[in-house]
Write an enzyme that holds these catalytic residues in place. Structure first.
Site, PDB file in Angstrom:
ATOM      1  N   GLN A   1      29.084  -8.917 -19.834  1.00 23.85           N
ATOM      2  CA  GLN A   1      29.250  -7.462 -19.845  1.00 23.85           C
ATOM      3  C   GLN A   1      30.531  -7.127 -20.602  1.00 23.85           C
ATOM      4  O   GLN A   1      31.605  -7.581 -20.206  1.00 23.85           O
ATOM      5  CB  GLN A   1      29.346  -6.981 -18.391  1.00 23.85           C
ATOM      6  N   GLY A   2      30.420  -6.353 -21.660  1.00 26.25           N
ATOM      7  CA  GLY A   2      31.595  -6.021 -22.478  1.00 26.25           C
ATOM      8  C   GLY A   2      31.977  -4.566 -22.329  1.00 26.25           C
ATOM      9  O   GLY A   2      31.769  -3.754 -23.236  1.00 26.25           O
TER      10      GLY A   2
ATOM     11  N   SER B   1      35.235  -3.573 -20.164  1.00 25.30           N
ATOM     12  CA  SER B   1      36.687  -3.415 -20.025  1.00 25.30           C
ATOM     13  C   SER B   1      37.426  -3.789 -21.308  1.00 25.30           C
ATOM     14  O   SER B   1      37.028  -4.705 -22.032  1.00 25.30           O
ATOM     15  CB  SER B   1      37.208  -4.310 -18.897  1.00 25.30           C
TER      16      SER B   1
ATOM     17  N   GLU C   1      24.894  -2.425 -10.739  1.00 26.37           N
ATOM     18  CA  GLU C   1      25.930  -3.416 -10.379  1.00 26.37           C
ATOM     19  C   GLU C   1      26.417  -3.194  -8.954  1.00 26.37           C
ATOM     20  O   GLU C   1      26.730  -4.134  -8.239  1.00 26.37           O
ATOM     21  CB  GLU C   1      27.114  -3.337 -11.364  1.00 26.37           C
TER      22      GLU C   1
ATOM     23  N   GLU D   1      40.662   1.435  -5.121  1.00 27.01           N
ATOM     24  CA  GLU D   1      41.242   2.780  -5.246  1.00 27.01           C
ATOM     25  C   GLU D   1      40.217   3.736  -5.869  1.00 27.01           C
ATOM     26  O   GLU D   1      40.080   4.882  -5.444  1.00 27.01           O
ATOM     27  CB  GLU D   1      42.520   2.751  -6.109  1.00 27.01           C
TER      28      GLU D   1
HETATM   29  C1  FAD Z   1      36.448 -11.135 -11.083  1.00 30.47           C
HETATM   30  C2  FAD Z   1      36.373 -10.049 -12.118  1.00 30.47           C
HETATM   31  C3  FAD Z   1      35.319 -10.061 -13.044  1.00 30.47           C
HETATM   32  C4  FAD Z   1      35.260  -9.068 -14.029  1.00 30.47           C
HETATM   33  N1  FAD Z   1      34.267  -9.149 -14.969  1.00 30.47           N
HETATM   34  C5  FAD Z   1      34.196  -8.222 -15.942  1.00 30.47           C
HETATM   35  C6  FAD Z   1      33.189  -8.319 -16.958  1.00 30.47           C
HETATM   36  O1  FAD Z   1      32.402  -9.263 -16.984  1.00 30.47           O
HETATM   37  N2  FAD Z   1      33.142  -7.377 -17.906  1.00 30.47           N
HETATM   38  C7  FAD Z   1      33.991  -6.306 -17.910  1.00 30.47           C
HETATM   39  O2  FAD Z   1      33.848  -5.449 -18.772  1.00 30.47           O
HETATM   40  N3  FAD Z   1      34.997  -6.189 -16.986  1.00 30.47           N
HETATM   41  C8  FAD Z   1      35.105  -7.129 -16.003  1.00 30.47           C
HETATM   42  N4  FAD Z   1      36.115  -7.053 -15.061  1.00 30.47           N
HETATM   43  C9  FAD Z   1      37.135  -6.025 -15.210  1.00 30.47           C
HETATM   44  C10 FAD Z   1      37.094  -4.927 -14.166  1.00 30.47           C
HETATM   45  O3  FAD Z   1      36.005  -4.073 -14.378  1.00 30.47           O
HETATM   46  C11 FAD Z   1      38.433  -4.189 -14.262  1.00 30.47           C
HETATM   47  O4  FAD Z   1      39.441  -5.097 -13.908  1.00 30.47           O
HETATM   48  C12 FAD Z   1      38.491  -2.989 -13.350  1.00 30.47           C
HETATM   49  O5  FAD Z   1      37.611  -1.990 -13.784  1.00 30.47           O
HETATM   50  C13 FAD Z   1      39.919  -2.416 -13.253  1.00 30.47           C
HETATM   51  O6  FAD Z   1      40.430  -2.190 -14.520  1.00 30.47           O
HETATM   52  P1  FAD Z   1      41.868  -2.742 -14.959  1.00 30.47           P
HETATM   53  O7  FAD Z   1      41.911  -4.198 -14.623  1.00 30.47           O
HETATM   54  O8  FAD Z   1      42.063  -2.337 -16.375  1.00 30.47           O
HETATM   55  O9  FAD Z   1      42.900  -2.023 -14.021  1.00 30.47           O
HETATM   56  P2  FAD Z   1      43.460  -0.552 -14.211  1.00 30.47           P
HETATM   57  O10 FAD Z   1      42.333   0.379 -14.447  1.00 30.47           O
HETATM   58  O11 FAD Z   1      44.558  -0.578 -15.210  1.00 30.47           O
HETATM   59  O12 FAD Z   1      44.053  -0.279 -12.780  1.00 30.47           O
HETATM   60  C14 FAD Z   1      45.323  -0.800 -12.354  1.00 30.47           C
HETATM   61  C15 FAD Z   1      45.582  -0.303 -10.942  1.00 30.47           C
HETATM   62  O13 FAD Z   1      45.673   1.131 -10.936  1.00 30.47           O
HETATM   63  C16 FAD Z   1      44.716   1.679 -10.049  1.00 30.47           C
HETATM   64  N5  FAD Z   1      44.160   2.920 -10.593  1.00 30.47           N
HETATM   65  C17 FAD Z   1      43.687   3.113 -11.856  1.00 30.47           C
HETATM   66  N6  FAD Z   1      43.218   4.367 -11.986  1.00 30.47           N
HETATM   67  C18 FAD Z   1      43.380   4.978 -10.791  1.00 30.47           C
HETATM   68  C19 FAD Z   1      43.079   6.283 -10.291  1.00 30.47           C
HETATM   69  N7  FAD Z   1      42.497   7.193 -11.051  1.00 30.47           N
HETATM   70  N8  FAD Z   1      43.384   6.546  -8.990  1.00 30.47           N
HETATM   71  C20 FAD Z   1      43.973   5.616  -8.188  1.00 30.47           C
HETATM   72  N9  FAD Z   1      44.295   4.369  -8.621  1.00 30.47           N
HETATM   73  C21 FAD Z   1      43.997   4.049  -9.893  1.00 30.47           C
HETATM   74  C22 FAD Z   1      43.629   0.614  -9.922  1.00 30.47           C
HETATM   75  O14 FAD Z   1      42.908   0.743  -8.721  1.00 30.47           O
HETATM   76  C23 FAD Z   1      44.441  -0.673  -9.984  1.00 30.47           C
HETATM   77  O15 FAD Z   1      44.991  -0.973  -8.728  1.00 30.47           O
HETATM   78  C24 FAD Z   1      36.221  -8.021 -14.069  1.00 30.47           C
HETATM   79  C25 FAD Z   1      37.265  -8.014 -13.128  1.00 30.47           C
HETATM   80  C26 FAD Z   1      37.360  -9.019 -12.173  1.00 30.47           C
HETATM   81  C27 FAD Z   1      38.512  -8.992 -11.212  1.00 30.47           C
END
Ligand code: FAD
Length: 382
Positions: free
Chosen positions: A129-130, A132, A247, A367
């Site tokens: 899945q692409g 993030s 999902e 969150e």
């Molecule tokens: C095990 C695992 C597998 C994954 N696999 C995939 C994959 O295959 N493909 C893919 O595309 N992605 C994948 N991801 C990525 C995942 O979707 C993202 O990590 C997730 O959506 C959070 O984005 P971020 O890491 O950029 O954190 P951010 O969005 O930068 O968030 C950082 C922190 O800020 C908080 N935050 C952000 N916005 C808000 C808001 N509006 N209100 C309150 N708090 C907020 C978040 O909750 C978090 O604590 C995976 C992640 C994990 C952990």
């Protein structure tokens, strides 16, 4: 699934459960499979997926025409429960089975479905899945990977990150920007990108528990034929939202895994702690057991709701919060009771500890789920 749902289980599904249980007992690889994040381990998991498919146990509820079992949601629920109960190997086809395949069935052309679905089920093509990107996770509509349509080809430039199984993937189901920069959810498109083609660089990313299940994927002038677009041009947001709803759909294997965790912890407490500490731990374990019952009942209600055609919506946020909170707390209780020794690097408990944290992040963080609940259940202002 709750005891209540089991009472209502039709005889055909009970028979399916009996056959499946016997098949798993006879066919599960003795001693499990090697680490999925290694080359050999991944290949072993691919072979296991083919075994499941040949036996009719991959894509239980997918139509037969797409290589599936032609069953219904209850068959799917029974399979998830029994598979977890038997502690089957991790499914590398999980993203395909749960959300990529179903989205292709909804939005893909007949030619795309024919080209990809059976190969997905047999793990002949591994899909990732692409969505993030380094600056777009929770704020998915902020993504910046660009795709420009030149004649019959999209030219893609950008970066995806946290790509599960990216290192082993053949295809990426990518969400890219085809409209104006800063257009938020307007002007996004879904493309199937061949990760083995020119212009693609896949770099493994180490995880906290020491494995490398993730990758970051760099796309530089990657040419994607327009017939690999899934859904309409600039209409990718609707496709992505459907994908995320799949999902976050109910997972009847989840409560089974939590129950196994709780039972293991209770067993360790009974065997290894002095009586005074057992009494103190009993209260915590009792609370966890009550939460587990609520989780099971809620999952069963969601399956029943889906069976009756109810849309998932905010329910999935509630169950994700609840289930991942329970798993995290169980793991934390274990390390509180037994100390850090339990978390020695490389032990199953160590990997489990980090997995229990990942559950609060992927598919939308805790969150973000709370924001959804605040908005859609409580009606709080944004
Ligand atoms: C095990 C695992 C597998 C994954 N696999 C995939 C994959 O295959 N493909 C893919 O595309 N992605 C994948 N991801 C990525 C995942 O979707 C993202 O990590 C997730 O959506 C959070 O984005 P971020 O890491 O950029 O954190 P951010 O969005 O930068 O968030 C950082 C922190 O800020 C908080 N935050 C952000 N916005 C808000 C808001 N509006 N209100 C309150 N708090 C907020 C978040 O909750 C978090 O604590 C995976 C992640 C994990 C952990």
């Amino acid at each position: 699934m709750s005891a209540g749902m089991r009472v209502a289980m039709p005889p055909a599904h009970q028979e399916f459960r009996r056959r499946l249980r016997a098949w798993l007992a006879d066919n599960l690889p003795a001693g499990g499979l090697p680490d999925v994040d290694t080359d050999d381990g991944f290949r072993a998991h691919q072979a296991w997926e083919r075994t499941l498919h040949d036996a009719g146990y991959a894509g239980i509820s997918w139509p037969v025409a797409h290589g599936g079992g032609g069953g219904d949601l209850l068959h799917e629920a029974v399979f998830a429960e029994e598979y977890e109960r038997a502690r089957g190997p991790v499914r590398i086809t999980r993203p395909s089975l749960r959300f990529l395949g179903p989205t292709l069935m909804r939005f893909g052309s007949p030619a795309q479905q024919q080209r990809w679905l059976v190969r997905m089920l047999r793990a002949e093509d591994i899909w990732s899945q692409g969505f993030s990107e380094p600056e777009a996770g929770s704020d998915l509509a902020g993504l910046r990977t660009r795709a420009e349509l030149r004649g019959e080809v999209y030219v893609v430039d950008g970066q995806k990150t946290w790509t599960t199984h990216g290192r082993f993937s053949d295809w990426m189901f990518a969400l890219v920007r085809t409209g104006a920069p800063g257009g938020r959810h307007r002007g996004l498109t879904c493309l199937a990108i061949d990760l083995r083609g020119p212009g693609v660089t896949v770099r493994p990313v180490g995880q906290a528990h020491g494995r490398t299940g993730f990758a970051e994927v760099f796309l530089t002038g990657v040419e994607v034929p327009a017939d690999q677009r899934i859904g309409g041009h600039d209409e990718g947001w609707a496709v992505a939202m459907t994908l995320l709803s799949f999902e976050r759909g109910p997972d009847t294997g989840g409560p089974v895994r939590s129950r196994q965790r709780l039972a293991a912890l209770a067993g360790d407490v009974a065997a290894d702690l002095p009586p005074a500490q057992v009494a103190a731990a009993a209260g915590e374990l009792g609370t966890a057991a009550a939460r587990l019952y609520a989780y099971r009942a809620h999952t069963a209600r969601r399956v029943a709701g889906q069976w009756e055609g109810e849309p998932g919506g905010v329910e999935s946020s509630v169950v994700k919060l609840y289930s991942t909170g329970l798993d995290r707390d169980l793991v934390e209780l274990g390390s509180e009771l037994f100390g850090d020794l339990r978390l020695a690097e490389g032990t199953p408990e160590y990997v489990d500890f980090w997995h229990s944290r990942a559950g609060r992040i992927y598919g939308g963080t805790a969150e973000i789920q709370r924001n959804i609940v605040a908005d859609r259940i409580l009606g709080l202002p944004r």
